[in-house]
Design a protein around this motif. Structure first.
Motif, PDB file in Angstrom:
ATOM      1  N   ASP A   1       0.818  -1.203   0.000  1.00  0.00           N
ATOM      2  CA  ASP A   1       0.000   0.000   0.000  1.00  0.00           C
ATOM      3  C   ASP A   1       0.855   1.258   0.000  1.00  0.00           C
ATOM      4  OD1 ASP A   1      -2.546   1.471   0.267  1.00  0.00           O
ATOM      5  OD2 ASP A   1      -1.802   1.934   2.282  1.00  0.00           O
ATOM      6  N   LEU A   2       1.954   1.252   0.755  1.00  0.00           N
ATOM      7  CA  LEU A   2       2.760   2.455   0.919  1.00  0.00           C
ATOM      8  C   LEU A   2       3.926   2.577  -0.056  1.00  0.00           C
ATOM      9  CD1 LEU A   2       2.850   2.565   4.812  1.00  0.00           C
ATOM     10  CD2 LEU A   2       1.472   3.981   3.276  1.00  0.00           C
TER      11      LEU A   2
ATOM     12  N   TRP B   1       0.935   4.507  -4.962  1.00  0.00           N
ATOM     13  CA  TRP B   1       0.921   4.861  -3.537  1.00  0.00           C
ATOM     14  C   TRP B   1       0.499   6.308  -3.330  1.00  0.00           C
ATOM     15  CZ3 TRP B   1       3.599   8.850  -1.448  1.00  0.00           C
ATOM     16  CH2 TRP B   1       4.664   9.364  -2.185  1.00  0.00           C
ATOM     17  N   ARG B   2       0.945   7.209  -4.211  1.00  0.00           N
ATOM     18  CA  ARG B   2       0.640   8.630  -4.025  1.00  0.00           C
ATOM     19  C   ARG B   2      -0.863   8.879  -4.151  1.00  0.00           C
ATOM     20  NH1 ARG B   2       3.933  12.808  -3.679  1.00  0.00           N
ATOM     21  NH2 ARG B   2       5.656  11.660  -4.597  1.00  0.00           N
TER      22      ARG B   2
ATOM     23  N   ARG C   1      -3.268   6.690  -3.553  1.00  0.00           N
ATOM     24  CA  ARG C   1      -3.922   6.133  -2.357  1.00  0.00           C
ATOM     25  C   ARG C   1      -3.727   7.040  -1.154  1.00  0.00           C
ATOM     26  NH1 ARG C   1      -1.894   1.530  -4.719  1.00  0.00           N
ATOM     27  NH2 ARG C   1      -0.058   1.452  -3.387  1.00  0.00           N
ATOM     28  N   GLN C   2      -2.528   7.592  -0.987  1.00  0.00           N
ATOM     29  CA  GLN C   2      -2.286   8.500   0.131  1.00  0.00           C
ATOM     30  C   GLN C   2      -3.098   9.787  -0.007  1.00  0.00           C
ATOM     31  OE1 GLN C   2      -0.430   8.055   3.032  1.00  0.00           O
ATOM     32  NE2 GLN C   2      -0.491   5.958   2.293  1.00  0.00           N
TER      33      GLN C   2
ATOM     34  N   ARG D   1      -6.909   9.473   0.977  1.00  0.00           N
ATOM     35  CA  ARG D   1      -7.299   9.375   2.384  1.00  0.00           C
ATOM     36  C   ARG D   1      -7.919  10.662   2.915  1.00  0.00           C
ATOM     37  NH1 ARG D   1      -2.800   5.560   2.474  1.00  0.00           N
ATOM     38  NH2 ARG D   1      -3.737   3.578   3.075  1.00  0.00           N
TER      39      ARG D   1
ATOM     40  N   SER E   1       1.287  13.842   0.804  1.00  0.00           N
ATOM     41  CA  SER E   1       1.341  12.385   0.656  1.00  0.00           C
ATOM     42  C   SER E   1       2.706  11.807   1.009  1.00  0.00           C
ATOM     43  CB  SER E   1       0.923  11.964  -0.750  1.00  0.00           C
ATOM     44  OG  SER E   1       1.801  12.508  -1.714  1.00  0.00           O
TER      45      SER E   1
ATOM     46  N   PHE F   1       3.240  11.913   4.921  1.00  0.00           N
ATOM     47  CA  PHE F   1       2.427  10.936   5.647  1.00  0.00           C
ATOM     48  C   PHE F   1       2.791   9.504   5.281  1.00  0.00           C
ATOM     49  CE2 PHE F   1      -0.304  14.607   6.510  1.00  0.00           C
ATOM     50  CZ  PHE F   1      -0.349  14.479   7.893  1.00  0.00           C
ATOM     51  N   ARG F   2       3.306   9.277   4.067  1.00  0.00           N
ATOM     52  CA  ARG F   2       3.775   7.927   3.734  1.00  0.00           C
ATOM     53  C   ARG F   2       4.956   7.578   4.633  1.00  0.00           C
ATOM     54  NH1 ARG F   2       6.608   5.686  -1.731  1.00  0.00           N
ATOM     55  NH2 ARG F   2       8.035   7.370  -1.274  1.00  0.00           N
TER      56      ARG F   2
ATOM     57  N   ARG G   1       3.731   6.815   8.138  1.00  0.00           N
ATOM     58  CA  ARG G   1       3.056   5.522   8.239  1.00  0.00           C
ATOM     59  C   ARG G   1       4.046   4.368   8.096  1.00  0.00           C
ATOM     60  NH1 ARG G   1      -2.411   5.991   8.271  1.00  0.00           N
ATOM     61  NH2 ARG G   1      -2.753   3.899   7.498  1.00  0.00           N
TER      62      ARG G   1
END
Length: 132
Positions: free
Chosen positions: A52-53, A58-59, A61-62, A65, A106, A109-110, A113
């Motif tokens: 996911d990350l 990934w960008r 998906r981030q 959110r 993004s 926060f990636r 996380r």
């Protein structure tokens, strides 16, 4: 920064350390909602979290959110009494601001996380700052 590329490997590791395939065990719906809200999942889901990350997309998906978290507020503002144009403008502003903030933050926060789940960050904090 990472140049906006969707990297499948963690910096400093070889190509054999790529993100796991889509066959990684997915958490249940309640676990995914908890993860979406910033919670830490058990280590059983590390392969899914890594994909996911660090996997392709990934960008996006981030960035999705904050947009998803903004949806309930947009619905509430859409249902308030008032002129339709004002309500539509407020909803549009909330959704555009959520998407913009999602893309702008993004990478930060990636990293957060990744560290939260015990993985090394993709880029250091000094890479995230602008050089003047």
């Amino acid at each position: 920064m990472d140049g906006g590329e969707d990297s499948a490997t963690v910096r400093g590791q070889g190509p054999e350390a790529t993100a796991p395939s889509a066959e990684a065990e997915r958490p249940p719906l309640t676990g995914r909602i908890y993860y979406l809200l910033g919670g830490t999942l058990p280590s059983t889901y590390n392969a899914w979290i890594s994909r996911d990350l660090t996997g392709p997309g990934w960008r996006t998906r981030q960035a999705a959110r904050p947009l998803i978290l903004m949806l309930p507020f947009a619905v509430i503002f859409a249902l308030l009494p008032g002129e339709v144009a004002v309500r539509a403008a407020t909803v549009a502003f909330l959704l555009v601001a959520g998407a913009g903030l999602g893309f702008a933050t993004s990478g930060f926060f990636r990293n957060r996380r990744l560290e939260q789940h015990g993985f090394p960050p993709m880029f250091s904090a000094s890479d995230d700052e602008d050089d003047e």
